[in-house]
Design an enzyme around this catalytic site. Structure first.
Site, PDB file in Angstrom:
ATOM      1  N   GLY A   1       8.683  -5.100  -8.828  1.00  0.00           N
ATOM      2  CA  GLY A   1       9.575  -4.023  -9.255  1.00  0.00           C
ATOM      3  C   GLY A   1      11.047  -4.387  -9.080  1.00  0.00           C
TER       4      GLY A   1
ATOM      5  N   GLY B   1       5.084   4.063  -9.104  1.00  0.00           N
ATOM      6  CA  GLY B   1       5.855   2.825  -9.286  1.00  0.00           C
ATOM      7  C   GLY B   1       4.926   1.610  -9.201  1.00  0.00           C
ATOM      8  CG  HIS B   2       3.031   0.607  -5.497  1.00  0.00           C
ATOM      9  ND1 HIS B   2       3.190   1.710  -4.682  1.00  0.00           N
ATOM     10  CD2 HIS B   2       3.683  -0.409  -4.879  1.00  0.00           C
ATOM     11  CE1 HIS B   2       3.889   1.364  -3.606  1.00  0.00           C
ATOM     12  NE2 HIS B   2       4.215   0.099  -3.705  1.00  0.00           N
TER      13      HIS B   2
ATOM     14  CD  GLN C   1      10.253  -7.821  -2.398  1.00  0.00           C
ATOM     15  OE1 GLN C   1      10.188  -7.673  -1.186  1.00  0.00           O
ATOM     16  NE2 GLN C   1       9.547  -7.093  -3.240  1.00  0.00           N
TER      17      GLN C   1
ATOM     18  N   GLY D   1       0.803  -1.216   0.000  1.00  0.00           N
ATOM     19  CA  GLY D   1       0.000   0.000   0.000  1.00  0.00           C
ATOM     20  C   GLY D   1       0.834   1.263   0.000  1.00  0.00           C
ATOM     21  CB  ALA D   2       1.918   3.971   1.205  1.00  0.00           C
TER      22      ALA D   2
ATOM     23  CD  GLN E   1       7.554  -7.573   3.769  1.00  0.00           C
ATOM     24  OE1 GLN E   1       6.721  -8.363   3.357  1.00  0.00           O
ATOM     25  NE2 GLN E   1       8.123  -6.680   2.975  1.00  0.00           N
TER      26      GLN E   1
ATOM     27  CG  HIS F   1       4.883   4.979  -5.178  1.00  0.00           C
ATOM     28  ND1 HIS F   1       5.406   4.221  -6.198  1.00  0.00           N
ATOM     29  CD2 HIS F   1       5.397   4.455  -4.023  1.00  0.00           C
ATOM     30  CE1 HIS F   1       6.222   3.301  -5.694  1.00  0.00           C
ATOM     31  NE2 HIS F   1       6.219   3.415  -4.372  1.00  0.00           N
TER      32      HIS F   1
HETATM   33  P1  AMP Z   1       5.978  -2.390  -1.703  1.00  0.00           P
HETATM   34  O1  AMP Z   1       4.609  -1.853  -1.547  1.00  0.00           O
HETATM   35  O2  AMP Z   1       7.058  -1.427  -1.361  1.00  0.00           O
HETATM   36  O3  AMP Z   1       6.146  -3.744  -1.073  1.00  0.00           O
HETATM   37  O4  AMP Z   1       6.159  -2.645  -3.266  1.00  0.00           O
HETATM   38  C1  AMP Z   1       5.252  -3.434  -3.989  1.00  0.00           C
HETATM   39  C2  AMP Z   1       5.840  -3.697  -5.357  1.00  0.00           C
HETATM   40  O5  AMP Z   1       6.041  -2.453  -6.032  1.00  0.00           O
HETATM   41  C3  AMP Z   1       7.201  -4.395  -5.293  1.00  0.00           C
HETATM   42  O6  AMP Z   1       7.270  -5.363  -6.314  1.00  0.00           O
HETATM   43  C4  AMP Z   1       8.139  -3.251  -5.531  1.00  0.00           C
HETATM   44  O7  AMP Z   1       9.369  -3.655  -6.092  1.00  0.00           O
HETATM   45  C5  AMP Z   1       7.364  -2.403  -6.500  1.00  0.00           C
HETATM   46  N1  AMP Z   1       7.860  -1.022  -6.525  1.00  0.00           N
HETATM   47  C6  AMP Z   1       8.067  -0.223  -5.438  1.00  0.00           C
HETATM   48  N2  AMP Z   1       8.606   0.957  -5.828  1.00  0.00           N
HETATM   49  C7  AMP Z   1       8.756   0.890  -7.171  1.00  0.00           C
HETATM   50  C8  AMP Z   1       9.270   1.785  -8.153  1.00  0.00           C
HETATM   51  N3  AMP Z   1       9.753   2.992  -7.830  1.00  0.00           N
HETATM   52  N4  AMP Z   1       9.265   1.394  -9.444  1.00  0.00           N
HETATM   53  C9  AMP Z   1       8.794   0.166  -9.780  1.00  0.00           C
HETATM   54  N5  AMP Z   1       8.290  -0.723  -8.905  1.00  0.00           N
HETATM   55  C10 AMP Z   1       8.269  -0.377  -7.615  1.00  0.00           C
END
Ligand code: AMP
Length: 292
Positions: free
Chosen positions: A149, A36-37, A155, A31-32, A61, A34
Site C-alpha cells: 500500500g 485497505g488490505h 516503506q 493482520g487485523a 520492526q 481491513h
Molecule cells: P500492515 O498490516 O499495516 O503491515 O499493512 C500491510 C499492507 O497493507 C502494507 O503494504 C500496507 O501499506 C497496506 N495497507 C495498509 N493500510 C492500507 C490502506 N488504507 N490502503 C491501502 N493499503 C493499505
C-alpha cells in the site's frame, strides 16, 4: 484457502504451482485486516493466478515495545475476510519459523537516506526490521508480483531498494490508499482510537488536502524563491495548527520530492511531490500521505 504454518511446506507447494505455469502474487500483512488490505488481495487476484497473503506481527520492526504488545490481533475475522476475498493461501508463521536463530543478531541493509528521513528518523531501526522480515518472506514465497500500500509510502521505497539490493525477480506494485468515508486512511491502529479520538482523526486527511489544494496555486505565483519558501512555511504551519487543534502531537508534516523524499525547497513545477505526515493521537501513531 489453504493455510500454511511451515515455511518449507509453503515453498514446496508453490514450487509445484510455479512449474504448472502459475503466476504468484504476494500480499504481506500484520493482520487485523481491513478493506485497505483486502484491496491489495483484489488487485493481486486480478493480476496473478495465486494470491498468497501472510499475517505476521514482526517484532523486529517495532521500535516501541508497547506498540508491539498492543498491536491488534483478529485472526478469525482475518481468515473470514481472506476467504471471502478469494485469497488462495494464508501463510501464518510463528516467530521461530522466520527467525530460527532468534532476533538478536540479524543482518542489516544499506538503505541510504531512507533510513534517516521522515519515518527513518522517528522510528530508528524500523526499516531494518521491515527488510529483515520481507526478505525472509520473499525467500519463502518467491512471488512474481508483490502488492503493497502507498499508505506506507516510504516503506514501498524501502522495499524497492531491498528488491534491488537482493536482485529479486519480483515486480513491486504500490497500490492506492483506501480511506474511510470521512477521509481517514484505513489502518489496523485505528481500532485503538477512543470514540473522541476517532472523531478527530480525519483532521490528518484535511491537513494533507489543505497542503495539496494550496501548494500548486502558490507555486505558480511569480515570486522570488525566498518568498515561496516563506509561503510554504506558512502553509505547513496552518496545516500543523489544524492537527494540533484536534489533539495531534506531530512527528513530521512535510512536502517532499516524491522520488527521493528530500524536503522540497524550490518551486520546480516538474518535480512530483508528496505530502507526508506522522502524528500521535494519545498513544496511537497514525501516518498518511498524499500525492500533490
Ligand atoms: P500492515 O498490516 O499495516 O503491515 O499493512 C500491510 C499492507 O497493507 C502494507 O503494504 C500496507 O501499506 C497496506 N495497507 C495498509 N493500510 C492500507 C490502506 N488504507 N490502503 C491501502 N493499503 C493499505
Amino acid at each position: 484457502m489453504i493455510l500454511f504454518k511451515r515455511a518449507a511446506e509453503l515453498t514446496g507447494w508453490l514450487q509445484n504451482q510455479r512449474s504448472g505455469g502459475k503466476k504468484i502474487g504476494f500480499v504481506p500483512t500484520m493482520g487485523a485486516l481491513h478493506s485497505g488490505h483486502i484491496s491489495l488481495i483484489d488487485i493481486s487476484n486480478n493480476n496473478t493466478d495465486i494470491t498468497v497473503c501472510s499475517i505476521f506481527v514482526n517484532p523486529t520492526q517495532f521500535n516501541d515495545p508497547k506498540d508491539f504488545q498492543k498491536y491488534p490481533v483478529t485472526i478469525e475475522k482475518d481468515i473470514y475476510l481472506l476467504e471471502k476475498a478469494g485469497a488462495a493461501v494464508l501463510f501464518l508463521p510463528e516467530a521461530d519459523e522466520l527467525y530460527p536463530g532468534g532476533t538478536d543478531k540479524l543482518e542489516t541493509y544499506t538503505l541510504g537516506s531512507l533510513e534517516t528521513l521522515l519515518e527513518g528518523k522517528y522510528r530508528p531501526g524500523h526499516f531494518q526490521g521491515v527488510c529483515q522480515v520481507v526478505r525472509r518472506l520473499l525467500d519463502i514465497v518467491g512471488p512474481d508480483h508483490l502488492f503493497m500500500g502507498q499508505k506506507d509510502y516510504q516503506q514501498c521505497m524501502v522495499i524497492q531498494r531491498l528488491i534491488d539490493l537482493q536482485g529479486y525477480p519480483v515486480l513491486l506494485h504500490p497500490c492506492p490508499i483506501i480511506r474511510e468515508p470521512d477521509g481517514l486512511a484505513m489502518s489496523s491502529r485505528n481500532m485503538r482510537l477512543t470514540e473522541d479520538q476517532r472523531k478527530k482523526a480525519p483532521a490528518i486527511y484535511r491537513a494533507l488536502t489543505l497542503l495539496k489544494e494550496q501548494t500548486v496555486p502558490h507555486l505558480q505565483v511569480e515570486q522570488g524563491a525566498q518568498g515561496k519558501q516563506e509561503y510554504g512555511k506558512a502553509l505547513i504551519s496552518r496545516a500543523r495548527t489544524l492537527l494540533e487543534e484536534n489533539g495531534f502531537r506531530i512527528d513530521y508534516l512535510e512536502i517532499a520530492d516524491a522520488r527521493t523524499l528530500e524536503p522540497v525547497r524550490d518551486r520546480n513545477l516538474q518535480e512530483k511531490k508528496v505530502a507526508l505526515v506522522a502524528a500521535f493521537l494519545g498513544e496511537v501513531r497514525l501516518i498518511d500521505n498524499m500525492n500533490m
